[in-house]
Design a protein around this motif. Structure first.
Motif, PDB file in Angstrom:
ATOM      1  N   PRO A  71      15.068  37.737  -6.369  1.00  0.00           N
ATOM      2  CA  PRO A  71      15.380  36.301  -6.888  1.00  0.00           C
ATOM      3  C   PRO A  71      14.072  35.747  -6.551  1.00  0.00           C
ATOM      4  CG  PRO A  71      16.144  36.923  -4.844  1.00  0.00           C
ATOM      5  CD  PRO A  71      15.727  38.192  -5.354  1.00  0.00           C
ATOM      6  N   ALA A  72      14.135  34.638  -7.568  1.00  0.00           N
ATOM      7  CA  ALA A  72      13.135  33.409  -7.563  1.00  0.00           C
ATOM      8  C   ALA A  72      13.645  32.256  -6.853  1.00  0.00           C
ATOM      9  CB  ALA A  72      12.689  33.126  -8.824  1.00  0.00           C
ATOM     10  N   VAL A  73      12.971  31.864  -5.783  1.00  0.00           N
ATOM     11  CA  VAL A  73      13.377  30.820  -4.921  1.00  0.00           C
ATOM     12  C   VAL A  73      12.558  29.633  -4.795  1.00  0.00           C
ATOM     13  CG1 VAL A  73      14.011  30.218  -2.536  1.00  0.00           C
ATOM     14  CG2 VAL A  73      14.405  32.618  -3.168  1.00  0.00           C
ATOM     15  N   SER A  74      13.004  28.438  -5.102  1.00  0.00           N
ATOM     16  CA  SER A  74      12.006  27.413  -5.265  1.00  0.00           C
ATOM     17  C   SER A  74      11.445  26.820  -3.864  1.00  0.00           C
ATOM     18  CB  SER A  74      13.182  26.150  -5.853  1.00  0.00           C
ATOM     19  OG  SER A  74      12.341  24.953  -5.901  1.00  0.00           O
ATOM     20  N   ASP A  80      10.134  25.953 -16.166  1.00  0.00           N
ATOM     21  CA  ASP A  80      10.338  24.824 -16.982  1.00  0.00           C
ATOM     22  C   ASP A  80       9.848  23.544 -16.147  1.00  0.00           C
ATOM     23  OD1 ASP A  80      10.902  26.148 -19.317  1.00  0.00           O
ATOM     24  OD2 ASP A  80      12.874  26.385 -18.614  1.00  0.00           O
ATOM     25  N   GLU A  81      10.897  22.911 -15.270  1.00  0.00           N
ATOM     26  CA  GLU A  81      10.425  21.794 -14.650  1.00  0.00           C
ATOM     27  C   GLU A  81      10.853  21.925 -13.104  1.00  0.00           C
ATOM     28  OE1 GLU A  81      12.734  18.726 -16.299  1.00  0.00           O
ATOM     29  OE2 GLU A  81      11.641  18.679 -18.194  1.00  0.00           O
ATOM     30  N   ASP A  82      11.083  23.471 -12.756  1.00  0.00           N
ATOM     31  CA  ASP A  82      11.689  23.915 -11.478  1.00  0.00           C
ATOM     32  C   ASP A  82      10.443  23.637 -10.375  1.00  0.00           C
ATOM     33  OD1 ASP A  82      14.198  24.016 -12.447  1.00  0.00           O
ATOM     34  OD2 ASP A  82      13.848  26.140 -12.944  1.00  0.00           O
ATOM     35  N   GLY A  83       9.140  23.908 -10.842  1.00  0.00           N
ATOM     36  CA  GLY A  83       8.023  23.917 -10.028  1.00  0.00           C
ATOM     37  C   GLY A  83       7.923  25.197  -9.404  1.00  0.00           C
ATOM     38  N   PRO A  84       7.039  25.160  -8.357  1.00  0.00           N
ATOM     39  CA  PRO A  84       6.632  26.388  -7.603  1.00  0.00           C
ATOM     40  C   PRO A  84       7.750  27.271  -7.097  1.00  0.00           C
ATOM     41  CG  PRO A  84       6.072  24.635  -6.257  1.00  0.00           C
ATOM     42  CD  PRO A  84       6.758  24.070  -7.459  1.00  0.00           C
ATOM     43  N   TYR A  85       7.695  28.585  -6.938  1.00  0.00           N
ATOM     44  CA  TYR A  85       8.697  29.534  -6.509  1.00  0.00           C
ATOM     45  C   TYR A  85       8.203  30.652  -5.713  1.00  0.00           C
ATOM     46  CZ  TYR A  85       7.446  32.574 -10.371  1.00  0.00           C
ATOM     47  OH  TYR A  85       6.829  33.592 -11.097  1.00  0.00           O
ATOM     48  N   ILE A  86       8.737  31.219  -4.914  1.00  0.00           N
ATOM     49  CA  ILE A  86       8.358  32.715  -4.398  1.00  0.00           C
ATOM     50  C   ILE A  86       9.420  33.722  -4.696  1.00  0.00           C
ATOM     51  CG2 ILE A  86       7.405  31.507  -2.436  1.00  0.00           C
ATOM     52  CD1 ILE A  86       9.965  32.635  -0.687  1.00  0.00           C
TER      53      ILE A  86
END
Length: 261
Positions: A51-54, A164-170
């Motif tokens: 999963p990608a987490v903001s 898109d507009e969610d910014g960085p993630y791990i």
């Protein structure tokens, strides 16, 4: 409610069936995996949920309290955790840097827990006071990993390219039958493996010290005082928090509490 997703590997013939289930009144998603080797030959497989987490400057990766060492892919590099004190991914952390904090990792970086006897891994946003946990039996799901593009200009450029507009993630990755990548596992001829993983939200808890599919718990000890926060995934009308020290039940804020050393 259950969603089923299935496929057959066209090269090796392995059959995969994955179910995603939501239960009424329970704040988690259940993922059940089935892998079946349909051939008379041993076959390899690699299973990591991803999963990608903001993330932002207030985000921390929450690894179990017994994780003190992390590796990169193939265990080529090693670092102390959470405070790195050497070179890792060609970056100098010799001054002592908390690499569980996203804001402190300037370059693309992976780390995977060396080992843990706990069943959880996750992340927490101290500004939002909320986070995500993965829960699974560590005997078959030992893999606990974080990947980030890094909180530097290079990483932020990739964040812009990939979101898109969610910014960085791990990427909060969890491995089944393996603790590192790309360590493959085996299916014997006609063997089937079945396993279950859970992802669950939580809030107001802080740095989780233990978790199950029933609740996430944090215990902090300061100045002879204990702060306990528990977040349940369903309603427990008659629940008690019990803390015990050396077999003696203590009382805290009108609740039974247990203190174990």
């Amino acid at each position: 409610m259950t969603l089923l997703v299935g496929d057959v590997d066209q090269m090796y013939g392995t059959k995969v069936l994955t179910s995603f289930t939501l239960y009424p009144g329970k704040a988690y998603i259940e993922i059940r995996g089935q892998l079946y080797n349909r051939t008379p030959l041993p076959q390899t497989f690699l299973w990591w949920a991803n999963p990608a987490v903001s993330v932002n400057e207030y985000t921390q990766s929450i690894f179990p309290p017994d994780v003190h060492t992390v590796y990169d892919h193939g265990k080529r590099a090693v670092s102390r955790f959470p405070i790195a004190k050497g070179e890792y991914y060609k970056h100098d952390y010799s001054e002592g840097v908390d690499i569980s904090r996203y804001k402190n990792i300037p370059v693309p970086t992976s780390y995977m827990a060396e080992t843990s006897k706990y069943d959880f891994v996750g992340g927490y946003d101290y500004k939002k006071e909320a986070g995500l946990l993965h829960v699974a039996d560590h005997h078959f799901s030992p893999g606990k990993k974080q990947w980030t593009w890094g909180c530097g200009e290079f990483g932020k450029a990739w964040d812009r390219n990939l979101t898109d507009e969610d910014g960085p993630y791990i990427e909060l990755m969890t491995g089944v039958y393996t603790e590192n990548q790309p360590d493959f596992s085996w299916l014997k001829p006609f063997e089937e493996k079945v396993f279950t993983q859970y992802f669950m939200p939580y809030k107001k808890v802080g740095a989780v010290k233990n978790a199950s599919i029933h609740a996430a718990l944090n215990l902090e000890l300061t100045c002879q005082k204990a702060k306990i926060v528990v977040y349940a995934t369903e309603e427990y009308a008659d629940a008690e928090i019990v803390m015990e020290q050396n077999g003696t039940v203590l009382l805290l804020s009108g609740l039974h509490c247990v203190w174990r050393w």
